[in-house]
Design a protein around this motif. Structure first.
Motif, mmCIF file in Angstrom:
data_model
loop_
_atom_site.group_PDB
_atom_site.id
_atom_site.type_symbol
_atom_site.label_atom_id
_atom_site.label_comp_id
_atom_site.label_asym_id
_atom_site.label_seq_id
_atom_site.Cartn_x
_atom_site.Cartn_y
_atom_site.Cartn_z
ATOM 1 N N GLY A 1 -5.147 0.972 6.453
ATOM 2 C CA GLY A 1 -4.853 -0.083 5.472
ATOM 3 C C GLY A 1 -3.839 0.390 4.459
ATOM 4 O O GLY A 1 -3.684 1.596 4.242
ATOM 5 N N GLU A 2 -3.180 -0.573 3.846
ATOM 6 C CA GLU A 2 -2.098 -0.262 2.913
ATOM 7 C C GLU A 2 -2.560 -0.330 1.457
ATOM 8 O O GLU A 2 -3.506 -1.053 1.142
ATOM 9 C CB GLU A 2 -0.933 -1.240 3.138
ATOM 10 N N GLU B 1 6.090 -2.597 2.893
ATOM 11 C CA GLU B 1 5.852 -1.524 3.876
ATOM 12 C C GLU B 1 4.604 -1.739 4.738
ATOM 13 O O GLU B 1 4.206 -0.832 5.473
ATOM 14 C CB GLU B 1 5.728 -0.184 3.142
ATOM 15 N N LEU B 2 4.001 -2.923 4.642
ATOM 16 C CA LEU B 2 2.732 -3.150 5.330
ATOM 17 C C LEU B 2 2.785 -2.750 6.809
ATOM 18 O O LEU B 2 1.968 -1.957 7.292
ATOM 19 C CB LEU B 2 2.338 -4.629 5.192
ATOM 20 N N GLU B 3 3.766 -3.282 7.522
ATOM 21 C CA GLU B 3 3.792 -3.041 8.973
ATOM 22 C C GLU B 3 4.097 -1.584 9.300
ATOM 23 O O GLU B 3 3.527 -1.018 10.240
ATOM 24 C CB GLU B 3 4.784 -3.996 9.649
ATOM 25 N N THR B 4 4.976 -0.968 8.509
ATOM 26 C CA THR B 4 5.287 0.450 8.768
ATOM 27 C C THR B 4 4.047 1.311 8.563
ATOM 28 O O THR B 4 3.748 2.204 9.372
ATOM 29 C CB THR B 4 6.384 0.949 7.801
ATOM 30 N N VAL B 5 3.315 1.038 7.480
ATOM 31 C CA VAL B 5 2.115 1.837 7.189
ATOM 32 C C VAL B 5 1.084 1.662 8.304
ATOM 33 O O VAL B 5 0.557 2.644 8.844
ATOM 34 C CB VAL B 5 1.502 1.421 5.820
ATOM 35 N N LEU B 6 0.835 0.405 8.681
ATOM 36 C CA LEU B 6 -0.202 0.159 9.696
ATOM 37 C C LEU B 6 0.204 0.759 11.039
ATOM 38 O O LEU B 6 -0.618 1.392 11.719
ATOM 39 C CB LEU B 6 -0.478 -1.345 9.842
ATOM 40 N N SER B 7 1.469 0.582 11.425
ATOM 41 C CA SER B 7 1.823 1.103 12.751
ATOM 42 C C SER B 7 1.808 2.630 12.752
ATOM 43 O O SER B 7 1.380 3.250 13.728
ATOM 44 C CB SER B 7 3.139 0.518 13.274
ATOM 45 N N THR B 8 2.199 3.257 11.650
ATOM 46 C CA THR B 8 2.142 4.725 11.593
ATOM 47 C C THR B 8 0.684 5.198 11.683
ATOM 48 O O THR B 8 0.373 6.161 12.401
ATOM 49 C CB THR B 8 2.766 5.235 10.273
ATOM 50 N N GLN B 9 -0.209 4.507 10.976
ATOM 51 C CA GLN B 9 -1.623 4.918 11.017
ATOM 52 C C GLN B 9 -2.197 4.750 12.424
ATOM 53 O O GLN B 9 -2.959 5.598 12.896
ATOM 54 C CB GLN B 9 -2.435 4.106 9.998
ATOM 55 N N VAL B 10 -1.806 3.671 13.106
ATOM 56 C CA VAL B 10 -2.319 3.475 14.472
ATOM 57 C C VAL B 10 -1.737 4.540 15.396
ATOM 58 O O VAL B 10 -2.472 5.235 16.125
ATOM 59 C CB VAL B 10 -1.985 2.049 14.993
ATOM 60 N N SER C 1 -1.000 -5.849 18.167
ATOM 61 C CA SER C 1 0.287 -5.772 18.872
ATOM 62 C C SER C 1 0.769 -4.320 18.959
ATOM 63 O O SER C 1 1.370 -3.914 19.955
ATOM 64 C CB SER C 1 1.336 -6.672 18.210
ATOM 65 N N VAL C 2 0.481 -3.530 17.930
ATOM 66 C CA VAL C 2 0.873 -2.111 17.979
ATOM 67 C C VAL C 2 0.041 -1.384 19.041
ATOM 68 O O VAL C 2 0.560 -0.562 19.809
ATOM 69 C CB VAL C 2 0.697 -1.423 16.597
ATOM 70 N N TYR D 1 -9.490 -2.621 9.532
ATOM 71 C CA TYR D 1 -8.348 -2.845 8.644
ATOM 72 C C TYR D 1 -8.889 -3.106 7.249
ATOM 73 O O TYR D 1 -9.572 -4.111 7.012
ATOM 74 C CB TYR D 1 -7.509 -4.039 9.115
ATOM 75 N N GLU D 2 -8.617 -2.172 6.335
ATOM 76 C CA GLU D 2 -9.125 -2.292 4.979
ATOM 77 C C GLU D 2 -7.968 -2.127 3.999
ATOM 78 O O GLU D 2 -7.582 -0.984 3.681
ATOM 79 C CB GLU D 2 -10.167 -1.205 4.699
ATOM 80 N N PRO D 3 -7.399 -3.252 3.537
ATOM 81 C CA PRO D 3 -6.355 -3.110 2.515
ATOM 82 C C PRO D 3 -6.945 -2.389 1.297
ATOM 83 O O PRO D 3 -7.992 -2.807 0.783
ATOM 84 C CB PRO D 3 -5.962 -4.551 2.190
ATOM 85 N N VAL D 4 -6.321 -1.315 0.873
ATOM 86 C CA VAL D 4 -6.930 -0.460 -0.156
ATOM 87 C C VAL D 4 -7.166 -1.253 -1.444
ATOM 88 O O VAL D 4 -8.179 -1.075 -2.125
ATOM 89 C CB VAL D 4 -6.031 0.780 -0.413
#
Ligand code: PEP
Length: 254
Positions: free
Chosen positions: A131-132, A141-150, A195-196, A169-172
């Motif tokens: 989560g971001e 940066e939402l999508e970049t953060v989530l895809s990097t974490q996945v 999708s990732v 998925y837990e938005p901080v």
């Protein structure tokens, strides 16, 4: 593919053995086994796990998880708990990468990845939290953060292993704040995460992996969140400390 919803109570540093027994007695009054259509998990502090197991007395209606696990097998690692110990207690799940551990204990995706691999090797299902922060969301940066974490958190796993995981998925900015992502925003983030997973591990893994939403879930918002097509359940903190509100959230998933 139909995915069984999964609702987990993350008790964090709350609920000693006595309180946990009282909670479980109250939960039993609220729920009957008609709720088999939903996987229900309690995630107590380590020291409370034996009391929870004693109270459940072999009942498999509730799964039990731990809040963290070591990336090592055994040895001189003061304060750590191994997968062998969790298995001995009967834990079926383990939360890894919670934002509080990322924030207060400096956990990185690479470190969390090692814990996920240890859990899987021991037959324990990881509940992998991502989560971001608000700053990251506001900076676009939402999508970049989530895809990097996945990608980094699940690096080296097989598609089968990924399909068997739970990703929360837990938005901080929504954790413990009373602020919840709107159902539409939460659905968009879940669809993006799926999708990732599809791009990285294939369509079967993406269709099978269960995605929970976490962040100020309560009885009043649970139904709308969990009726979104890519939201398969909830990871619940504050509202899981009271048996009646946790039971209401479970019923919202039915
Ligand atoms: C959590 O910490 O996993 C969580 C979702 O907490 P809360 O429900 O209190 O926001």
């Amino acid at each position: 593919m139909s995915r069984t919803p999964i609702i987990a109570a993350n008790w964090k540093m709350n609920m000693g053995p006595k309180e946990a027994k009282d909670f479980l007695a109250a939960l039993k009054n609220e729920l009957s086994c008609e709720c088999k259509a939903v996987d229900k998990v309690i995630v107590p502090p380590f020291v409370t796990i034996p009391a929870v197991m004693d109270t459940l007395n072999g009942c498999t209606c509730l799964g039990v998880g731990a809040q963290d696990v070591s990336d090592r097998d055994n040895g001189a690692f003061t304060g750590e708990i191994s997968t062998t110990m969790l298995n001995e207690l009967g834990c079926k799940y383990v939360v890894v990468g919670h934002s509080e551990r990322r924030q207060y204990h400096g956990e990185t995706n690479a470190y969390i990845n090692r814990k996920i691999k240890k859990a899987l090797a021991a037959g324990i299902t990881p509940i992998y939290c991502i989560g971001e922060t608000l700053a990251q969301r506001e900076a676009g940066e939402l999508e970049t953060v989530l895809s990097t974490q996945v990608v980094e958190g699940l690096e080296g796993l097989t598609p089968e292993q990924v399909g068997g995981l739970v990703i929360a998925y837990e938005p901080v900015w929504a954790i413990g704040t009373g602020k919840t992502a709107s159902a539409a925003d939460a659905q968009a983030a879940h669809a993006f995460i799926r999708s990732v997973v599809e791009k990285t591990f294939g369509a079967e893994a993406a269709a099978a992996v269960r995605l929970q939403y976490g962040g100020s879930v309560k009885p009043a918002n649970a139904k709308e969140l969990m009726s979104q097509p890519d939201i398969d359940g909830a990871l619940v903190g504050g509202a899981a400390l009271k048996a009646d509100s946790f039971a209401a959230i479970i019923k919202a998933a039915l």
